[in-house]
Design an enzyme around this catalytic site. Structure first.
Site, PDB file in Angstrom:
ATOM      1  N   GLU A   1      33.705  68.532  33.437  1.00  0.00           N
ATOM      2  CA  GLU A   1      33.837  67.221  32.798  1.00  0.00           C
ATOM      3  C   GLU A   1      35.195  67.114  32.139  1.00  0.00           C
ATOM      4  O   GLU A   1      35.491  67.809  31.172  1.00  0.00           O
ATOM      5  CB  GLU A   1      32.741  66.999  31.760  1.00  0.00           C
ATOM      6  CG  GLU A   1      32.891  65.643  31.058  1.00  0.00           C
ATOM      7  CD  GLU A   1      31.832  65.408  30.008  1.00  0.00           C
ATOM      8  OE1 GLU A   1      30.940  66.264  29.884  1.00  0.00           O
ATOM      9  OE2 GLU A   1      31.903  64.381  29.316  1.00  0.00           O
TER      10      GLU A   1
ATOM     11  N   HIS B   1      38.475  58.749  29.032  1.00  0.00           N
ATOM     12  CA  HIS B   1      37.696  59.151  30.199  1.00  0.00           C
ATOM     13  C   HIS B   1      38.202  58.498  31.475  1.00  0.00           C
ATOM     14  O   HIS B   1      37.988  59.033  32.560  1.00  0.00           O
ATOM     15  CB  HIS B   1      36.211  58.837  29.972  1.00  0.00           C
ATOM     16  CG  HIS B   1      35.516  59.878  29.160  1.00  0.00           C
ATOM     17  ND1 HIS B   1      34.771  60.884  29.731  1.00  0.00           N
ATOM     18  CD2 HIS B   1      35.487  60.101  27.830  1.00  0.00           C
ATOM     19  CE1 HIS B   1      34.297  61.663  28.784  1.00  0.00           C
ATOM     20  NE2 HIS B   1      34.717  61.212  27.616  1.00  0.00           N
TER      21      HIS B   1
ATOM     22  N   LYS C   1      12.923  75.468  27.674  1.00  0.00           N
ATOM     23  CA  LYS C   1      13.574  74.598  28.660  1.00  0.00           C
ATOM     24  C   LYS C   1      12.935  73.215  28.765  1.00  0.00           C
ATOM     25  O   LYS C   1      12.992  72.577  29.814  1.00  0.00           O
ATOM     26  CB  LYS C   1      13.598  75.255  30.046  1.00  0.00           C
ATOM     27  CG  LYS C   1      14.331  76.588  30.110  1.00  0.00           C
ATOM     28  CD  LYS C   1      14.316  77.152  31.526  1.00  0.00           C
ATOM     29  CE  LYS C   1      15.072  78.460  31.599  1.00  0.00           C
ATOM     30  NZ  LYS C   1      14.362  79.566  30.931  1.00  0.00           N
TER      31      LYS C   1
ATOM     32  N   ASP D   1      21.620  81.318  29.906  1.00  0.00           N
ATOM     33  CA  ASP D   1      20.751  80.521  30.770  1.00  0.00           C
ATOM     34  C   ASP D   1      21.086  79.053  30.533  1.00  0.00           C
ATOM     35  O   ASP D   1      20.738  78.494  29.495  1.00  0.00           O
ATOM     36  CB  ASP D   1      19.289  80.812  30.439  1.00  0.00           C
ATOM     37  CG  ASP D   1      18.336  80.172  31.435  1.00  0.00           C
ATOM     38  OD1 ASP D   1      17.163  80.569  31.472  1.00  0.00           O
ATOM     39  OD2 ASP D   1      18.757  79.263  32.188  1.00  0.00           O
TER      40      ASP D   1
END
Length: 883
Positions: free
Chosen positions: A554, A861, A686, A762
């Site tokens: 990004e 951006h 998660k 993770d």
């Protein structure tokens, strides 16, 4: 409305390049040959004596004319040098030559078609060259060359035409009107030169609107070669061009002045040509006889040609004055310099800046011809290789590709570098392999022979054994006794089954230690995914500086976080503390009745029950120590949430193992208890969950910092009042209206995920780890300073196990000084890493909130995070603030 029309025009021209080019050339030829039908064969100097005003040419005029010509040639030369800076000299050079050529031909044709006098061409040529401006053509070419694929070329040309078309049209109109004033001067030479100037401007405009975009579209459409997944002619991304054109956008006031001036010039032309001329003609007192005599004297008179026409033209071409020789010499000198010498310099510069190190060329080697040797010998070669030799081989791999293997000698080399020099002992241990695959039965016997094995088989034979189920595909790494060779064979097998056989060519697999991956990180490996890693810092945390690695695709994220780190540094640094440390696992068990489930819950809540379970829990691991039990009942299901410290490991596997032991002990107390799952989503792992937000999971961390008002103004380009206002309405009220759980922040997940990927965590655990509340308050004597804090109750993180065992991830952990287990206190490194994550999140929050408060987010951006357009060297907001 006007931009929309130009966009439609650009789309049409770029979509039909052949038609536009052929139509333009045809129109030019037709206009050139149209006067042939008049039957006028007059050629002054050959078959006609054309009277003209004989004037002595002063030496000063010759010098001025020569200087003007040289300046015009230098101007064109520098125009093409500017085109070179785009990095695509040939495409833009050809297009530029087409533009100049078509403009010149069109000017000549128009003037010839209008039957104007061409004697002023020699004097007007320098001014014609000076009026050629390739900046707009260059800008339009940038739009085309910023495309990621052939399909985007037409759309980008249309967008460029929509942006550049109106401005160029207004400029061409103003130039024609201004230069056209000279045609009303009454001075013959000036009128001719100004006429040429107007024709030049119109011709350039015509070529820019039709011929040039069609040529660019056609050239790029025919250029099919690509590099690293993108067209070889691609210069940058589309957003960079948009940003550049936005910065170079003309001032609206200037545009209005030009329009007013154009209207005034139109009135001047109308008054001079349609009002003043009749009156001036009426005022002249020249008799008809005098006019007739004057016209007869100026009329050309036919004479007999003294030489053939071709000889006449040849003599005109050969006869050159001194100033023409100087001009031609300068033009040839600059042309030679541009074509030959600067070409070499440019190619050398680009090769140094962008070396094409393609693993594809290395991987094109036939795998069947690859040969292998014993793994012990492979290790010996790599151990005995010195650092200097390794560096030398890597350098050679950049300069020249690897030669294809033509011999079936067993010589298996790991890596993309050139083959390392083998010792005599290694060469003596090589063995020959057959060029043709052997029968399947013979291959099976070799595979099962303990003295031979898979290393005595060719790749084609191994593939046949896999297809015949004699070798499981997932065991290729262990069966081959060389993980990389197993990966290479799996890639070849997979390539044959893919829609595009070359799909894996850009996915690297060499130079990687797969022994650390096997049984730990990934299965059925076909390579590894390189991800850009940036660094944000220095981050001053608890009086210690850190350089924080962030792996992300990004754009603007690392630069924005870096700006936040700088603001924190200038404010005296951040302070952080670990509030709690405990990984959780929440199994679900079932009892015969709901009352039985309630009875078990009551026993677990008691001190006696907790002690029994804790003894069983703690006996299994030297790190895991049960800290808390949290229980709830749903019908006859009982959910038990075990919470324990896990040292420097993230601890999911550790706590799962000890949870099983604790459940076994619980079943001894309650035989009717049935374990449904060791994970009942009561952990919660998660997945978004309020229990993690409220009770915490992993490391619970808080950090804070005070940013002085001066830093807020000068670095963050905002104000404390604006930041506090945006934080309340965005992070608090907005998140509450959305029903967010733990999402009272701007973009904590961005920073958490980037650090997790870089440090071998993770990545899926960013769901719970990104729970964060960002608080901003005005502080200080005048309440102009900014107090900011971030509280993250569930950072699931570790410095040992899993992806932290891989060398690149270990390197990132070493950057932070937290790699591996702590030698002082178990869990110290993991807690330190959690504090770094929380503080970096605070830096990212600070920068993004400032960008939102100042209205810079979209612009930054547009520059750094537009996938279709993957900008360079432009003053984007985030990099500007981070500098």
């Amino acid at each position: 409305m006007l931009s929309r029309l130009f966009r439609m025009h650009g789309q049409f021209v770029a979509s039909h390049p052949w038609e536009v080019i052929v139509g333009t050339v045809t129109l030019t030829i037709c206009m050139m040959s149209m006067n042939m039908f008049t039957g006028n064969d007059k050629i002054c100097g050959w078959n006609y004596a054309c009277p003209k005003f004989e004037e002595d040419v002063l030496s000063s005029d010759i010098i001025i004319l020569t200087i003007t010509r040289c300046i015009a040639i230098l101007y064109i030369y520098f125009q093409f040098q500017n085109l070179r800076q785009l990095g695509s000299k040939y495409i833009l050079g050809i297009a530029g030559l087409f533009t100049i050529f078509s403009s010149f031909v069109f000017s000549t044709v128009v003037i010839h078609f209008l039957d104007k006098e061409l004697t002023g061409l020699n004097e007007a040529l320098p001014f014609f060259l000076l009026l050629i401006d390739l900046s707009k053509a260059s800008a339009l070419a940038k739009f085309a060359l910023s495309s990621n694929s052939q399909d985007e070329v037409r759309d980008n040309i249309a967008r460029g035409m929509a942006i550049l078309g109106p401005t160029f049209t207004l400029e061409a109109l103003v130039e024609c009107l201004v230069i056209g004033v000279g045609t009303m001067s009454g001075v013959r030479q000036l009128e001719i030169m100004c006429c040429f100037g107007c024709m030049s401007v119109l011709a350039n405009y015509f070529a820019f609107m039709t011929f040039f975009p069609a040529c660019v579209s056609l050239v790029l459409e025919l250029s099919r070669e690509s590099r690293e997944g993108r067209p070889i002619w691609q210069l940058s991304q589309f957003a960079s061009v948009l940003e550049e054109e936005e910065d170079n956008k003309p001032n609206p006031v200037t545009q209005r002045v030009k329009m007013i001036m154009s209207l005034g010039l139109v009135l001047v032309h109308a008054h001079s040509r349609w009002i003043s001329e009749p009156s001036s003609q009426n005022s002249t007192s020249i008799s008809d006889h005098e006019v007739t005599t004057m016209l007869d004297d100026m009329m050309p008179k036919r004479v007999e040609p003294s030489m053939p026409l071709w000889q006449f033209y040849l003599s005109r071409m050969v006869t050159m004055d001194v100033e023409q020789i100087i001009t031609l010499g300068l033009a040839l000198l600059l042309a030679v310099k541009y074509i030959f010498f600067e070409q070499t310099e440019t190619e050398s510069t680009f090769s140094m800046k962008n070396p094409i190190i393609s693993p594809v060329a290395v991987q094109k080697k036939q795998i069947e011809s690859c040969c292998r040797r014993e793994p012990e010998q492979e290790k010996t070669v790599h151990v005995s290789t010195t650092e200097e030799a390794s560096s030398k081989e890597e350098t050679e791999a950049v300069i020249k590709p690897l030669p294809l293997e033509t011999s079936p000698k067993a010589k298996f080399i790991v890596g993309d570098s050139s083959p390392l020099e083998l010792s005599p002992e290694d060469k003596n241990t090589m063995f020959d392999l057959p060029e043709e695959p052997r029968p399947l039965d013979e291959c099976v016997r070799i595979l099962k022979n303990p003295d031979k094995g898979a290393q005595y088989l060719t790749d084609a034979e191994v593939i046949s054994l896999v297809n015949a189920k004699h070798i499981p595909a997932y065991k290729l790494e262990t069966m081959m006794e060389s993980p990389r060779e197993g990966v290479a064979i799996r890639r070849q097998m997979l390539s044959d089954k893919l829609p595009q056989r070359s799909a894996l060519q850009s996915l690297p697999y060499k130079n990687y230690n797969y022994s650390l991956v096997m049984g730990a990180c990934c299965e059925n490996v076909i390579g590894y995914m390189p991800i850009p890693v940036g660094v944000a810092g220095p981050l001053l945390l608890n009086n210690k500086e850190y350089q924080v690695p962030m792996a992300t695709t990004e754009g603007c994220l690392v630069a924005s976080t870096n700006r936040g780190c700088r603001a924190i540094m200038l404010g005296g640094g951040a302070k952080s503390r670990v509030l709690a440390d405990g990984m959780t696992r929440g199994p679900v068990v079932r009892l015969p009745t709901a009352c039985d489930a309630a009875e078990v819950k009551a026993w677990l809540d008691s001190a006696e029950g907790f002690k029994v379970i804790k003894d069983a829990f703690d006996s299994t691991s030297r790190f895991a120590r049960l800290g808390r039990l949290q229980n709830c009942v749903a019908g006859r299901n009982l959910y038990i949430r075990f919470q324990s410290k896990t040292g420097d490991a993230m601890g999911m596997n550790m706590i799962s193992k000890v949870t099983e032991q604790a459940l076994a002990r619980l079943q001894e107390e309650f035989p009717d208890l049935h374990v449904l799952a060791v994970s009942g989503n009561y952990c919660t792992d998660k997945k978004p969950a309020a229990i993690n937000w409220i009770e915490g999971r992993g490391k619970s961390v808080v950090c804070e910092a005070i940013i002085p008002a001066k830093v807020v103004r000068e670095v963050l380009k905002s104000s404390t009042e604006a930041l506090v206002e945006v934080n309340i309405n965005k992070n608090f009220i907005g998140s509450a209206m959305a029903g967010s759980i733990g999402g009272y922040n701007a973009h904590a997940a961005n920073i958490v995920t980037a650090i997790y990927i870089a440090c071998g965590q993770d990545a899926a655990q960013n769901v719970g780890s990104s729970n964060c509340i960002t608080i901003m308050e005005a502080t200080g004597p005048t309440y102009e300073d900014l107090y900011i804090s971030c509280t993250m109750p569930s950072i699931e993180i570790g410095t040992v196990g899993g992806g932290t065992n891989l060398a690149p991830q270990q390197a990132c952990l070493q950057m932070l000084g937290v790699q591996g287990a702590s030698t002082e206190t178990p869990g110290k490194n993991a807690c330190q890493l959690a504090q770094i994550v929380c503080s970096t999140v605070m830096a990212g929050e600070l920068s993004l909130m400032a960008a939102l408060a100042a209205g810079h987010l979209v612009k930054s951006h547009m520059v750094h995070n537009r996938s279709k357009i993957n900008l360079q060297d432009l003053p984007g907001t985030c990099t500007k603030k981070a500098a």
